[in-house]
Design an enzyme around this catalytic site. Structure first.
Site, PDB file in Angstrom:
ATOM      1  CB  THR A 261      -0.905  -0.204   1.291  1.00  0.00           C
ATOM      2  OG1 THR A 261      -1.766  -1.168   0.946  1.00  0.00           O
ATOM      3  CG2 THR A 261      -1.815   1.250   1.317  1.00  0.00           C
TER       4      THR A 261
ATOM      5  CB  SER B 284       2.802  -8.239   1.022  1.00  0.00           C
ATOM      6  OG  SER B 284       1.626  -8.183   1.980  1.00  0.00           O
TER       7      SER B 284
ATOM      8  CB  THR C 107       1.083  -3.662   6.528  1.00  0.00           C
ATOM      9  OG1 THR C 107      -0.406  -3.683   5.816  1.00  0.00           O
ATOM     10  CG2 THR C 107       1.584  -2.437   5.987  1.00  0.00           C
ATOM     11  CG  ASP C 108      -2.672  -7.310   3.872  1.00  0.00           C
ATOM     12  OD1 ASP C 108      -2.846  -6.493   4.752  1.00  0.00           O
ATOM     13  OD2 ASP C 108      -3.310  -7.250   2.867  1.00  0.00           O
TER      14      ASP C 108
HETATM   15  C1  SIN Z   1      -0.212  -5.354   0.739  1.00  0.00           C
HETATM   16  O1  SIN Z   1       0.002  -5.977   1.773  1.00  0.00           O
HETATM   17  O2  SIN Z   1       0.794  -5.363  -0.167  1.00  0.00           O
HETATM   18  C2  SIN Z   1      -1.524  -4.524   0.819  1.00  0.00           C
HETATM   19  C3  SIN Z   1      -1.865  -3.986   2.059  1.00  0.00           C
HETATM   20  C4  SIN Z   1      -0.990  -3.305   2.580  1.00  0.00           C
HETATM   21  O3  SIN Z   1       0.245  -2.907   2.415  1.00  0.00           O
HETATM   22  O4  SIN Z   1      -1.134  -2.608   3.642  1.00  0.00           O
END
Ligand code: SIN
Length: 318
Positions: free
Chosen positions: A15, A62, A95-96
């Site tokens: 993100t 991710s 973050t995922d």
């Molecule tokens: C991801 O994990 O690529 C999408 C969600 C995020 O980065 O918060």
């Protein structure tokens, strides 16, 4: 003339690298679209902290990462750290599944220089984008000699986490990450640590390829969940199992036999918790069933660790 450290930004997407057409839309976007250069260009103040080199390793969401990405990221990070001109590495990441990549890097690298992961909950185009400040903070953390020797770090929402045990604990809040006690090791305003670096275990071997990492499944155990899921996982090729169990890693009666069967068949079974905070402590089941308690690690990180431990065992088997 002040000399700035040279840092390498390894960008992988997420993100933090997402854009939308509306500045008020914080959820409807495609992760991993903006290039690494754009992330740096949004934070000119980084130029006062460090001389940045940029590598775009991936640009992806991710959720689609897996063992092959972890291996590639660890190999690239290690190669970059070997350059004597490089003082540290910042990794931007979705973050995922950041907790899996952080666990993998932390277990396989023993960096003498800072390695800091960061990301964002809101896309770069949001009114309230958190990516720029997280990137700025991560660069300031990586530029600090005091960040060395602490293993891999995660910098997010003004806090510095040890990678081991960190987990995403909120789907939308900008302070999305949590850690077990002692896992928040510092803060960013100003960058400071709460304690000196602790002794660290030796790194596990970094596999040459993801094919060397045995399959480990996580099974979420709800009230009344059928235990056949465990037999099925083993029969279909899982070489290790992490159970996300109720409470303090509490094995339901109906699961005891399948657990014992898996362990007897040489498939390690780890008792982790689905609770989201607090350790899984050793208990009588570990002696009776042969299970292993996950301690402070979430199921996601425990799975990564078990894959690496099994790979090491296989590598050293006669
Ligand atoms: C991801 O994990 O690529 C999408 C969600 C995020 O980065 O918060």
């Amino acid at each position: 003339m002040t000399s700035r450290p040279t840092l390498v930004l390894i960008a992988t997407g997420g993100t933090i690298a997402a854009a939308t057409t509306s500045s008020t839309d914080t959820t409807g976007y495609v992760a991993g679209t903006l290039p690494a250069e754009a992330l740096l260009a949004a934070v000119p103040a980084i130029g006062e902290v460090a001389d940045m080199r940029v590598e775009q390793l991936f640009n992806m969401d991710s959720r689609d990462m897996g063992p092959a990405h972890w291996v590639a990221l660890a190999q690239r990070t290690r190669a970059v750290l070997d350059d004597p001109d490089v003082a540290g590495v910042v990794i931007t990441h979705g973050t995922d599944t950041l907790e899996e990549s952080a666990a993998f890097l932390d277990a396989t690298l023993s960096p003498e220089k800072p390695v800091v992961l960061t990301g964002a909950i809101r896309p770069a185009t949001a009114l309230s984008a958190d990516g720029p400040v997280n990137l700025y903070d991560a660069v300031r953390v990586a530029a600090q000699p005091a960040s060395a020797g602490r293993g891999v770090l995660v910098c997010f929402g003004g806090r510095i986490f040890a990678a081991a045990g960190v987990r995403k604990a909120d789907t939308t809040a900008t302070n999305a990450f949590q850690a077990p006690p002692g896992g928040v090791v510092g803060q960013t305003d100003p960058v400071r640590y709460f304690a000196p670096p602790a002794a660290r275990p030796d790194p596990l071997p970094l596999p040459e390829s993801a094919d060397r990492l045995p399959r480990v499944d996580i099974l979420y155990v709800a009230a009344g969940s059928p235990p056949e899921a465990l037999d099925h996982a083993v029969a279909s090729g899982a070489r290790g199992i992490v159970l996300a169990l109720p409470g303090n890693g509490s094995v339901p009666e109906a699961w005891r036999e399948p657990v014992a069967r898996a362990v007897a068949a040489g498939v390690p079974v780890v008792r982790a918790s689905r609770v989201g905070a607090g350790p899984v402590t050793p208990d009588a089941d570990d002696a009776e069933l042969g299970t292993l308690p996950a301690g402070d690690r979430p199921p996601s990180a425990m799975r990564v660790l078990l894959m690496l431990v099994l790979a090491q065992a296989e590598e050293s088997a006669p």
